[in-house]
Write an enzyme that holds these catalytic residues in place. Structure first.
Site, PDB file in Angstrom:
ATOM      1  N   HIS A  60     -97.860 -84.372 -60.363  1.00 31.30           N
ATOM      2  CA  HIS A  60     -96.837 -85.412 -60.477  1.00 31.30           C
ATOM      3  C   HIS A  60     -97.052 -86.380 -59.329  1.00 31.30           C
ATOM      4  O   HIS A  60     -97.921 -86.162 -58.475  1.00 31.30           O
ATOM      5  CB  HIS A  60     -95.429 -84.816 -60.483  1.00 31.30           C
ATOM      6  CG  HIS A  60     -95.037 -84.116 -59.223  1.00 31.30           C
ATOM      7  ND1 HIS A  60     -95.731 -83.035 -58.708  1.00 31.30           N
ATOM      8  CD2 HIS A  60     -94.021 -84.339 -58.342  1.00 31.30           C
ATOM      9  CE1 HIS A  60     -95.148 -82.627 -57.599  1.00 31.30           C
ATOM     10  NE2 HIS A  60     -94.113 -83.403 -57.344  1.00 31.30           N
ATOM     11  N   HIS A  62     -95.028 -87.508 -56.777  1.00 30.28           N
ATOM     12  CA  HIS A  62     -94.307 -87.530 -55.511  1.00 30.28           C
ATOM     13  C   HIS A  62     -95.341 -87.713 -54.393  1.00 30.28           C
ATOM     14  O   HIS A  62     -96.455 -87.207 -54.492  1.00 30.28           O
ATOM     15  CB  HIS A  62     -93.505 -86.239 -55.303  1.00 30.28           C
ATOM     16  CG  HIS A  62     -92.202 -86.224 -56.051  1.00 30.28           C
ATOM     17  ND1 HIS A  62     -91.574 -85.060 -56.426  1.00 30.28           N
ATOM     18  CD2 HIS A  62     -91.416 -87.241 -56.488  1.00 30.28           C
ATOM     19  CE1 HIS A  62     -90.444 -85.360 -57.072  1.00 30.28           C
ATOM     20  NE2 HIS A  62     -90.332 -86.678 -57.122  1.00 30.28           N
ATOM     21  N   ASP A  64     -95.981 -86.509 -51.569  1.00 31.13           N
ATOM     22  CA  ASP A  64     -96.665 -85.380 -50.914  1.00 31.13           C
ATOM     23  C   ASP A  64     -97.780 -84.797 -51.781  1.00 31.13           C
ATOM     24  O   ASP A  64     -98.454 -83.843 -51.371  1.00 31.13           O
ATOM     25  CB  ASP A  64     -95.672 -84.282 -50.491  1.00 31.13           C
ATOM     26  CG  ASP A  64     -94.878 -83.693 -51.647  1.00 31.13           C
ATOM     27  OD1 ASP A  64     -94.406 -84.466 -52.511  1.00 31.13           O
ATOM     28  OD2 ASP A  64     -94.725 -82.454 -51.692  1.00 31.13           O
ATOM     29  N   HIS A  65     -98.000 -85.380 -52.976  1.00 25.80           N
ATOM     30  CA  HIS A  65     -99.049 -84.859 -53.861  1.00 25.80           C
ATOM     31  C   HIS A  65    -100.185 -85.848 -54.116  1.00 25.80           C
ATOM     32  O   HIS A  65    -101.172 -85.488 -54.745  1.00 25.80           O
ATOM     33  CB  HIS A  65     -98.439 -84.399 -55.188  1.00 25.80           C
ATOM     34  CG  HIS A  65     -97.542 -83.214 -55.014  1.00 25.80           C
ATOM     35  ND1 HIS A  65     -97.911 -81.936 -55.341  1.00 25.80           N
ATOM     36  CD2 HIS A  65     -96.306 -83.108 -54.472  1.00 25.80           C
ATOM     37  CE1 HIS A  65     -96.941 -81.097 -55.042  1.00 25.80           C
ATOM     38  NE2 HIS A  65     -95.938 -81.785 -54.506  1.00 25.80           N
ATOM     39  N   HIS A 137     -90.066 -80.507 -63.375  1.00 26.26           N
ATOM     40  CA  HIS A 137     -89.864 -81.125 -62.063  1.00 26.26           C
ATOM     41  C   HIS A 137     -89.742 -82.631 -62.295  1.00 26.26           C
ATOM     42  O   HIS A 137     -90.675 -83.387 -62.067  1.00 26.26           O
ATOM     43  CB  HIS A 137     -91.047 -80.795 -61.156  1.00 26.26           C
ATOM     44  CG  HIS A 137     -90.901 -81.279 -59.745  1.00 26.26           C
ATOM     45  ND1 HIS A 137     -89.989 -80.751 -58.861  1.00 26.26           N
ATOM     46  CD2 HIS A 137     -91.557 -82.246 -59.047  1.00 26.26           C
ATOM     47  CE1 HIS A 137     -90.104 -81.367 -57.691  1.00 26.26           C
ATOM     48  NE2 HIS A 137     -91.049 -82.287 -57.782  1.00 26.26           N
ATOM     49  N   ASP A 207     -95.072 -78.542 -58.440  1.00 25.98           N
ATOM     50  CA  ASP A 207     -93.647 -78.376 -58.130  1.00 25.98           C
ATOM     51  C   ASP A 207     -92.909 -78.116 -59.439  1.00 25.98           C
ATOM     52  O   ASP A 207     -93.097 -78.848 -60.407  1.00 25.98           O
ATOM     53  CB  ASP A 207     -93.078 -79.656 -57.498  1.00 25.98           C
ATOM     54  CG  ASP A 207     -93.704 -79.961 -56.148  1.00 25.98           C
ATOM     55  OD1 ASP A 207     -94.622 -79.238 -55.740  1.00 25.98           O
ATOM     56  OD2 ASP A 207     -93.257 -80.942 -55.512  1.00 25.98           O
ATOM     57  N   HIS A 265     -96.273 -74.429 -51.600  1.00 28.06           N
ATOM     58  CA  HIS A 265     -95.250 -75.476 -51.454  1.00 28.06           C
ATOM     59  C   HIS A 265     -94.074 -74.904 -50.649  1.00 28.06           C
ATOM     60  O   HIS A 265     -92.933 -74.866 -51.098  1.00 28.06           O
ATOM     61  CB  HIS A 265     -94.803 -75.977 -52.840  1.00 28.06           C
ATOM     62  CG  HIS A 265     -94.237 -77.373 -52.810  1.00 28.06           C
ATOM     63  ND1 HIS A 265     -92.894 -77.620 -52.658  1.00 28.06           N
ATOM     64  CD2 HIS A 265     -94.824 -78.595 -52.910  1.00 28.06           C
ATOM     65  CE1 HIS A 265     -92.678 -78.935 -52.676  1.00 28.06           C
ATOM     66  NE2 HIS A 265     -93.836 -79.551 -52.824  1.00 28.06           N
TER      67      HIS A 265
END
Ligand SMILES: [Zn+2]
Ligand SMILES: [Zn+2]
Length: 305
Positions: A60, A62, A64-65, A137, A207, A265
């Site tokens: 996804h 976000h 942090d990815h 998520h 996530d 995570h």
């Protein structure tokens, strides 16, 4: 050999000991990267995973990815990379990845293909598929499974010799499923070759809340890599933020009948001590490991041990 290297195991933001999400999977000559949080290229150097990545699968979008993508592409450009690269993302992710790839004044000096995947879509590779599935998520997150093709059944060379089959190419023919004739007698593979054997299966949830789609795709998996952002004390927070607790991940692993569970995570609140996560997960599912940056897991064939 399938080798899984955890390059980043922190949730949302890095800590001194953990970087944000990225996982490298090596199978045969293939290097597949799953997520690419900020600083992933440095983790690739630190843990010797190599830069010969041709595919990055994003769970996804976000930050942090995927924030590690820009720097990784720049370094590859400086290294003179000419091979094309493919980026795989859930629906709506292509525009964000395109922006990240083009950020700054430099251009990517090799071909970059950005492909949006739908749930249940298969990316066929040599001997295995990468299968996307709908995790839970936000609306458009994906988990991924590496699913190997079935392997030939076990060949019994002793029995073949006893039946008078000369060692050599006829062994191979029989193993591949062809009948052969020896001294006027027809010998069929059924006499010498066992049933087809399953390939390996590795699942990365990204996530996610615990969800039935993960149970389905992780059924009998050799390795399940699951979100375990919190302990169960924070169950409500896990629910509110679309993450999982270690206990929830363990319950799912048990339900799906996986061989091994790796938790990742990890929230910064457990930076100094992951034992609470480990304890509550192992109470439900013993074969659990809390991943740390640099952890490498090798996934062997089950019938090889
Ligand atoms: Zn995250
Ligand atoms: Zn997220």
């Amino acid at each position: 050999m399938i080798r899984v290297t955890f390059l980043g195991t922190a949730a949302a933001r890095p800590t001194v000991g953990r970087n944000v999400s990225a996982i490298m999977m090596h199978r045969g000559g293939d290097s597949l990267l799953f997520d690419c949080g900020e600083g992933t290229q440095r983790q690739m150097m630190r843990y010797g995973s190599g830069f010969s990545v041709d595919d990055i699968f994003f769970s996804h979008l976000h930050a942090d990815h995927f924030l590690g993508l820009t720097g990784l592409l720049r370094t590859m450009g400086l290294q003179g990379r000419e091979e094309p690269m493919r980026l795989w993302a859930p629906e709506g992710g292509a525009r964000i990845l395109r922006d990240a790839a083009n950020l700054g004044l430099e251009r990517v000096p090799f071909q970059l293909e950005i492909i949006e995947l739908q749930p249940d879509q298969h990316v066929p590779r040599d001997g295995y598929d990468i299968v996307a599935y709908r995790s839970q998520h936000g609306a458009r997150s994906l988990g991924y499974a590496l699913v190997e093709a079935e392997r030939l059944g076990r060949f019994d060379p002793g029995r073949a010799r006893a039946l008078g089959v000369p060692e050599g190419p006829l062994f191979g023919k029989l193993h591949q499923g062809e009948s052969v004739e020896v001294d006027g007698r027809l010998i069929t593979p059924a006499e010498l070759v066992g049933p087809m054997r399953p390939g390996r299966r590795v699942v990365y949830t990204g996530d996610t809340r615990p969800c039935p789609a993960t149970i389905d795709i992780a059924r009998d998996a050799d390795l399940l890599i699951h979100d375990a952002t919190f302990t169960h004390e924070e169950a409500e927070r896990a629910r509110d933020t679309d993450h999982s607790t270690a206990r929830e991940a363990a319950e799912l692993a048990k339900h799906a009948g996986v061989v091994q569970l790796a938790l990742t995570h990890i929230s910064a609140r457990y930076a100094d001590d992951v034992r609470p996560l480990e304890r509550e997960a192992r109470a439900v599912f013993r074969s659990t490991v809390v991943a740390h940056d640099g952890l490498t897991l090798e996934v062997a064939f089950r019938d090889a041990v």
